[in-house]
Design a protein around this motif. Structure first.
Motif, PDB file in Angstrom:
ATOM      1  N   MET A   1       0.836  -1.195   0.000  1.00 12.37           N
ATOM      2  CA  MET A   1       0.000   0.000   0.000  1.00 12.37           C
ATOM      3  C   MET A   1       0.873   1.248   0.000  1.00 12.37           C
ATOM      4  SD  MET A   1      -2.713   1.302   2.899  1.00 12.37           S
ATOM      5  CE  MET A   1      -3.850  -0.047   2.557  1.00 12.37           C
ATOM      6  N   THR A   2       0.511   2.225  -0.784  1.00 14.15           N
ATOM      7  CA  THR A   2       1.251   3.477  -0.841  1.00 14.15           C
ATOM      8  C   THR A   2       0.580   4.521   0.055  1.00 14.15           C
ATOM      9  OG1 THR A   2      -0.045   4.390  -2.670  1.00 14.15           O
ATOM     10  CG2 THR A   2       1.852   2.980  -3.237  1.00 14.15           C
ATOM     11  N   PRO A   3       1.327   5.560   0.452  1.00 16.13           N
ATOM     12  CA  PRO A   3       0.697   6.641   1.213  1.00 16.13           C
ATOM     13  C   PRO A   3      -0.465   7.283   0.460  1.00 16.13           C
ATOM     14  CG  PRO A   3       3.082   6.791   1.387  1.00 16.13           C
ATOM     15  CD  PRO A   3       2.795   5.722   0.375  1.00 16.13           C
ATOM     16  N   GLU A   4      -0.343   7.379  -0.874  1.00 15.21           N
ATOM     17  CA  GLU A   4      -1.412   7.972  -1.673  1.00 15.21           C
ATOM     18  C   GLU A   4      -2.680   7.136  -1.606  1.00 15.21           C
ATOM     19  OE1 GLU A   4       2.487   9.410  -2.885  1.00 15.21           O
ATOM     20  OE2 GLU A   4       1.675   7.383  -2.735  1.00 15.21           O
ATOM     21  N   GLU A   5      -2.527   5.819  -1.637  1.00 14.53           N
ATOM     22  CA  GLU A   5      -3.686   4.938  -1.550  1.00 14.53           C
ATOM     23  C   GLU A   5      -4.357   5.047  -0.182  1.00 14.53           C
ATOM     24  OE1 GLU A   5      -2.289   1.370  -4.627  1.00 14.53           O
ATOM     25  OE2 GLU A   5      -1.684   1.323  -2.514  1.00 14.53           O
ATOM     26  N   LEU A   6      -3.549   5.166   0.862  1.00  9.36           N
ATOM     27  CA  LEU A   6      -4.114   5.291   2.206  1.00  9.36           C
ATOM     28  C   LEU A   6      -4.839   6.625   2.362  1.00  9.36           C
ATOM     29  CD1 LEU A   6      -4.451   3.934   4.928  1.00  9.36           C
ATOM     30  CD2 LEU A   6      -2.288   4.958   5.648  1.00  9.36           C
ATOM     31  N   THR A 278      -2.109  -1.818   9.015  1.00 10.38           N
ATOM     32  CA  THR A 278      -2.120  -0.893   7.877  1.00 10.38           C
ATOM     33  C   THR A 278      -0.793  -0.170   7.746  1.00 10.38           C
ATOM     34  OG1 THR A 278      -4.519  -0.576   8.046  1.00 10.38           O
ATOM     35  CG2 THR A 278      -3.263   1.135   6.906  1.00 10.38           C
ATOM     36  N   MET A 279      -0.249   0.314   8.847  1.00 12.41           N
ATOM     37  CA  MET A 279       1.033   1.008   8.785  1.00 12.41           C
ATOM     38  C   MET A 279       2.165   0.071   8.395  1.00 12.41           C
ATOM     39  SD  MET A 279       0.502   4.098   9.103  1.00 12.41           S
ATOM     40  CE  MET A 279      -0.928   5.081   9.502  1.00 12.41           C
ATOM     41  N   GLN A 281       1.779  -2.336   6.299  1.00 12.66           N
ATOM     42  CA  GLN A 281       1.622  -2.491   4.854  1.00 12.66           C
ATOM     43  C   GLN A 281       2.235  -1.323   4.094  1.00 12.66           C
ATOM     44  OE1 GLN A 281      -2.393  -3.386   3.570  1.00 12.66           O
ATOM     45  NE2 GLN A 281      -2.720  -4.805   5.265  1.00 12.66           N
ATOM     46  N   VAL A 282       2.095  -0.118   4.639  1.00 10.38           N
ATOM     47  CA  VAL A 282       2.731   1.039   4.005  1.00 10.38           C
ATOM     48  C   VAL A 282       4.247   0.930   4.142  1.00 10.38           C
ATOM     49  CG1 VAL A 282       2.942   3.554   4.009  1.00 10.38           C
ATOM     50  CG2 VAL A 282       0.721   2.498   4.434  1.00 10.38           C
ATOM     51  N   GLY A 283       4.711   0.510   5.313  1.00 11.80           N
ATOM     52  CA  GLY A 283       6.143   0.332   5.562  1.00 11.80           C
ATOM     53  C   GLY A 283       6.764   1.552   6.200  1.00 11.80           C
ATOM     54  N   TYR A 284       7.509   1.349   7.285  1.00  7.68           N
ATOM     55  CA  TYR A 284       8.059   2.485   8.014  1.00  7.68           C
ATOM     56  C   TYR A 284       9.197   3.172   7.275  1.00  7.68           C
ATOM     57  CZ  TYR A 284       4.996   1.796  11.938  1.00  7.68           C
ATOM     58  OH  TYR A 284       3.876   1.721  12.719  1.00  7.68           O
ATOM     59  N   ASP A 285       9.915   2.470   6.416  1.00  6.32           N
ATOM     60  CA  ASP A 285      10.915   3.151   5.593  1.00  6.32           C
ATOM     61  C   ASP A 285      10.234   4.156   4.671  1.00  6.32           C
ATOM     62  OD1 ASP A 285      12.980   1.755   6.739  1.00  6.32           O
ATOM     63  OD2 ASP A 285      13.127   0.259   5.139  1.00  6.32           O
ATOM     64  N   THR A 286       9.135   3.735   4.074  1.00  4.51           N
ATOM     65  CA  THR A 286       8.371   4.631   3.203  1.00  4.51           C
ATOM     66  C   THR A 286       7.797   5.792   3.989  1.00  4.51           C
ATOM     67  OG1 THR A 286       7.791   2.824   1.699  1.00  4.51           O
ATOM     68  CG2 THR A 286       6.378   4.772   1.660  1.00  4.51           C
ATOM     69  N   ILE A 287       7.235   5.489   5.153  1.00  2.00           N
ATOM     70  CA  ILE A 287       6.621   6.539   5.981  1.00  2.00           C
ATOM     71  C   ILE A 287       7.650   7.579   6.394  1.00  2.00           C
ATOM     72  CG2 ILE A 287       5.571   6.991   8.240  1.00  2.00           C
ATOM     73  CD1 ILE A 287       4.133   4.254   7.923  1.00  2.00           C
ATOM     74  N   ALA A 354       2.864  10.900   6.494  1.00  2.00           N
ATOM     75  CA  ALA A 354       3.200  10.387   5.161  1.00  2.00           C
ATOM     76  C   ALA A 354       2.044  10.522   4.184  1.00  2.00           C
ATOM     77  CB  ALA A 354       3.631   8.917   5.256  1.00  2.00           C
ATOM     78  N   ILE A 355       0.808  10.590   4.688  1.00  2.05           N
ATOM     79  CA  ILE A 355      -0.327  10.710   3.779  1.00  2.05           C
ATOM     80  C   ILE A 355      -0.673  12.162   3.481  1.00  2.05           C
ATOM     81  CG2 ILE A 355      -1.286   8.463   4.371  1.00  2.05           C
ATOM     82  CD1 ILE A 355      -3.303   9.800   6.138  1.00  2.05           C
TER      83      ILE A 355
END
Length: 368
Positions: A1-6, A278-279, A281-287, A354-355
């Motif tokens: 899941m991407t931040p944009e999707e969330l 959910t977080m 799935q987004v991934g903390y590196d990405t966040i 991130a979102i």
């Protein structure tokens, strides 16, 4: 899941530029649906099925397991609470304080880390020592002096005033060398960054799910070390505190569950478990990388002369000066931009998750 999707499934972002997650984060639909689905099953289906207490206990257990994974600790160390304040109060009430005991807190604490000690000072004749900080930082030598004769120390892992990350492991080590126990308010961290309470070595860590995790209100949690658990004695007790609720005599649970009490709505805990997943799935590196990019954009637009938070990335909390913080926040709200004032320092704080988007940052800068 991407931040944009969330973001796309988070209605709270549809009608405003929301930059106040450090106070409370709007929940995505999947998290609200987890709560409502749990509530509907609990109220509609379980009475004729496994029973309402069985259903609720299963939700508590699932949330406790999710929190243990989030914090990098053993499930037996975790107790479910209703908020960070609730968790801090459960620890404060369970320590057998004696007249003259010293509790040390910093001047950076939220009311959750202030009021419980003020109350105990009134009823137990404690000394509450307030450590002065410097631009959101703790001087190690001043800290060591303050905690030298302390019974317990309470500080935030990530300051709500400046967005600074404190060196938790080092501060715990200094307090332990002085013979003090340490309670950490970590509520600004889950959902922003990975954390490992075992690495910190703190005796207790309190947090909740309604901020950066984007969970609903009503679900908090504690992680307590076995050594500290052996020293404390809960003042409140209920069927969730004890090993055998129906026994004529009682024995507390061996683990941190002894700090839980009784019947609470299971829905926020279902939401919490979903929020944690959910977080992940987004991934903390990405966040973290996304928050760093957006806060850099905001800080550059503000200019270093206005910044009270560090110029280099430490968190999504960005505090900055303003000639009239309250009027400016009110004016921004009229434009659909949600930030908040701080009481000390008297300033404005934006919370960048991130979102959030570049457009959110630009809207705030233009509004300012």
């Amino acid at each position: 899941m991407t931040p944009e999707e969330l973001r796309a499934e988070t209605p709270g972002f549809e009608n405003c530029t929301y930059l106040n997650t450090g106070a409370s984060g709007p929940s995505p639909r999947r998290i609200v649906e987890a709560a409502t689905g749990c509530l509907e099953h609990h109220e509609y289906d379980s009475p004729a099925g496994e029973g309402m207490y069985v259903t609720a206990n299963r939700v508590y257990d699932e949330a406790r397991g999710a929190v243990a994974e989030l914090l990098g600790t053993d499930e037996r160390r975790v107790a479910m609470t209703q908020s960070t304040t609730d968790g801090i109060n459960r620890i404060a009430g369970a320590v057998d304080f004696e007249p003259g005991d010293v509790v040390v807190r910093t001047d950076l604490e939220h009311s959750a880390g202030i009021l419980p000690w003020q109350r105990l000072a009134d009823v137990n004749d404690l000394e509450v020592r307030v450590l002065e900080t410097h631009e959101g930082r703790i001087d190690p030598d001043e800290y060591a002096e303050a905690v030298a004769d302390a019974r317990l120390v309470c500080f935030s892992a990530l300051t709500w005033t400046h967005g600074t990350r404190l060196p938790v492991e080092k501060l715990v080590e200094i307090a332990h060398d002085a013979g003090a126990r340490v309670l950490v308010d970590a509520v600004q961290m889950p959902g922003q960054t990975e954390l490992d309470v075992e690495e910190w070595g703190a005796d207790a860590v309190a947090a909740a799910g309604h901020k950066w995790l984007l969970g609903t209100w009503g679900a908090g949690f504690l992680a307590v070390s076995p050594e500290f658990l052996a020293e404390i004695e809960p003042r409140s007790i209920g069927y969730r505190s004890v090993a055998e609720p129906d026994a004529e005599s009682y024995a507390f649970h061996e683990g941190a569950r002894r700090l839980e009490v009784g019947t609470t709505n299971p829905a926020p805990y279902a939401a919490l478990a979903e929020a944690i997943e959910t977080m992940e799935q987004v991934g903390y590196d990405t966040i973290e990388s996304r928050i760093a990019e957006l806060t850099d954009r905001l800080k550059e637009g503000l200019g270093e002369e206005r910044l009270l938070s560090p110029r280099k990335y430490e968190s999504g909390l960005v505090t900055f000066t303003d000639e009239s913080p309250e009027k400016t926040v009110e004016r921004l709200a009229e434009q659909g931009i949600q930030v908040r004032t701080l009481p000390d320092p008297k300033a404005i704080r934006a919370s960048v998750h991130a979102i959030n988007t570049e457009s959110d940052i630009d809207a705030l800068l233009e509004g300012l």
